[in-house]
Enzyme design. Structure first.
Site, mmCIF file in Angstrom:
data_model
loop_
_atom_site.group_PDB
_atom_site.id
_atom_site.type_symbol
_atom_site.label_atom_id
_atom_site.label_comp_id
_atom_site.label_asym_id
_atom_site.label_seq_id
_atom_site.Cartn_x
_atom_site.Cartn_y
_atom_site.Cartn_z
ATOM 1 N N SER A 34 -2.407 -9.131 -9.051
ATOM 2 C CA SER A 34 -3.567 -8.028 -8.620
ATOM 3 C C SER A 34 -4.952 -8.241 -9.352
ATOM 4 C CB SER A 34 -3.317 -6.395 -9.191
ATOM 5 O OG SER A 34 -2.208 -6.030 -8.621
ATOM 6 N N HIS A 65 -5.230 -7.636 -2.016
ATOM 7 C CA HIS A 65 -4.331 -8.812 -1.825
ATOM 8 C C HIS A 65 -4.808 -9.709 -0.669
ATOM 9 C CE1 HIS A 65 -1.370 -8.268 -4.916
ATOM 10 N NE2 HIS A 65 -1.738 -7.093 -4.913
ATOM 11 N N HIS A 87 5.767 -7.348 -2.404
ATOM 12 C CA HIS A 87 6.505 -6.597 -3.296
ATOM 13 C C HIS A 87 7.705 -5.766 -2.693
ATOM 14 C CE1 HIS A 87 2.011 -6.609 -4.598
ATOM 15 N NE2 HIS A 87 2.688 -6.631 -6.075
ATOM 16 N N TYR A 89 8.687 -2.802 -3.259
ATOM 17 C CA TYR A 89 8.319 -1.434 -2.685
ATOM 18 C C TYR A 89 7.523 -1.230 -1.387
ATOM 19 C CZ TYR A 89 3.416 -2.443 -4.481
ATOM 20 O OH TYR A 89 2.084 -3.032 -4.521
ATOM 21 N N GLU A 90 7.018 -2.421 -0.857
ATOM 22 C CA GLU A 90 6.629 -2.632 0.438
ATOM 23 C C GLU A 90 7.496 -2.342 1.656
ATOM 24 O OE1 GLU A 90 2.937 -5.216 1.050
ATOM 25 O OE2 GLU A 90 3.859 -5.842 -0.752
ATOM 26 N N ALA A 117 0.071 -7.460 -13.046
ATOM 27 C CA ALA A 117 -0.624 -6.324 -13.745
ATOM 28 C C ALA A 117 0.630 -5.709 -14.055
ATOM 29 C CB ALA A 117 -1.448 -5.482 -12.813
ATOM 30 N N MET A 215 6.069 -3.926 -11.290
ATOM 31 C CA MET A 215 6.775 -3.666 -9.637
ATOM 32 C C MET A 215 6.823 -5.207 -9.288
ATOM 33 S SD MET A 215 4.904 -0.270 -8.639
ATOM 34 C CE MET A 215 4.146 0.940 -9.761
ATOM 35 N N SER A 216 6.876 -6.188 -9.762
ATOM 36 C CA SER A 216 6.869 -7.298 -9.137
ATOM 37 C C SER A 216 7.770 -8.566 -10.180
ATOM 38 C CB SER A 216 5.390 -7.872 -8.691
ATOM 39 O OG SER A 216 4.730 -8.336 -9.974
ATOM 40 N N ASN A 239 -3.098 -0.876 -18.335
ATOM 41 C CA ASN A 239 -3.223 0.385 -18.601
ATOM 42 C C ASN A 239 -2.095 0.632 -19.676
ATOM 43 O OD1 ASN A 239 -1.573 -0.077 -15.935
ATOM 44 N ND2 ASN A 239 -0.575 1.704 -16.900
ATOM 45 N N HIS A 251 -3.841 3.918 -9.660
ATOM 46 C CA HIS A 251 -4.114 2.529 -9.216
ATOM 47 C C HIS A 251 -5.455 2.015 -9.549
ATOM 48 C CE1 HIS A 251 -3.283 -1.144 -6.791
ATOM 49 N NE2 HIS A 251 -4.287 -0.860 -5.904
#
Ligand code: HPA
Length: 276
Positions: A34, A65, A87, A89-90, A117, A215-216, A239, A251
């Site tokens: 990201s 992206h 990802h 989660y997609e 990130a 998450m990646s 963060n 996000h």
């Protein structure tokens, strides 16, 4: 789950599709996380191919992206860049998420730089810090190598004891020093998302040895190691992870920090190409 033959013939189609359009022979792959998209602007003699045009490639759905492979030279090195990644989660399978890494492997890539990130779990980190990944925790509950082994691409039971190449990490840390970037190393925990973690999950990850959460990355790194690639991983702490600060995660915050750090991150990755 697709068979070994089916997977290999898909990969062969991809290899041919790319070879028909790109004359360079990249040895190094780079996956941009990201907000790092600007790295692709550095590429000379650029050839871009959109994921949606490549046979069998999944298509990225996440905002911010770009969704393309970028071929060309940076620092006189021939590279292939994933501008945008897939990802878990997609909704993609682990094999779909890692398909581009396999494509890189059959194109001759032997080294991979992976960026992401991440939320900071280690309290010494601050948003905006860059951290070299020294190891990971796979909390995804799945593994991209599950199923028939692709024996032409790697072993059934690959070793991950140096998944993030220790020599490359040393060089990366010294480049950080050279660039005046505070050198950090940490363990990255991959959660499936897309919800951010709960404070309890973050405490759990901390006692388990995690310094960052995201998450990646982990699926791609497992497949790259299976394929015999050397890997360097870098997290941009966008963060502090859930429960550390008295504020909600968003996000928007992740994207804002990624944008703020983009120039430092791009310069650093460019510097790495001189030594990896
Ligand atoms: N958790 C998971 N993934 C993330 C985070 C986080 O706090 N920040 C950026 N990606």
């Amino acid at each position: 789950m697709i068979s070994e033959n089916e997977y290999n013939s898909k990969l062969d189609e991809v290899r041919k599709y790319i070879a028909d359009r790109v004359s360079s022979k990249p040895g190094l792959g780079i996956i941009l996380g990201s907000g790092l998209g600007a790295f692709a602007d550095l590429v000379k003699d650029k050839v871009t191919i959109r994921y949606k045009d490549i046979p069998h490639f999944p298509v990225s759905t996440v905002e911010g992206h770009a969704g393309q492979l970028v071929f060309g030279k940076v620092e006189e090195r021939e590279v292939v860049i994933m501008q945008g990644r897939f990802h878990y989660y997609e909704g993609y399978t682990m094999q779909e998420v890692t398909f581009p890494v396999r494509a890189m492997q059959v194109l001759g890539v032997t080294g991979l730089i992976v960026t992401n990130a991440a939320g900071g779990i280690n309290q010494e980190f601050r948003p905006g810090d860059l951290v070299i990944i020294k190891d990971h925790l796979n909390m995804l509950g799945d593994n991209p190598l599950r199923g028939s082994n692709l024996s032409n691409l790697g072993p059934r039971f690959p070793d991950l004891s140096d998944a993030y190449n220790s020599e490359w990490r040393k060089r990366a840390l010294s480049i950080m020093q050279e660039y005046g970037i505070q050198p950090h190393e940490g363990v990255y925990a991959a959660m499936s998302g897309p919800s951010y973690e709960t404070p309890a999950e973050i405490r759990h990850l901390r006692v388990s040895g995690a310094d960052m959460v995201g998450m990646s990355t982990v699926p791609e790194v497992i497949v790259a190691n299976h394929g015999g690639m050397k890997v360097l991983g870098i997290s941009c702490v966008t963060n502090m992870a859930a429960g550390i600060l008295p504020q909600k995660l968003s996000h928007a915050e992740v994207m804002e920090t990624a944008e703020r750090v983009e120039k430092k991150f791009v310069d650093f990755v460019q510097g790495l190409l001189r030594v990896l």
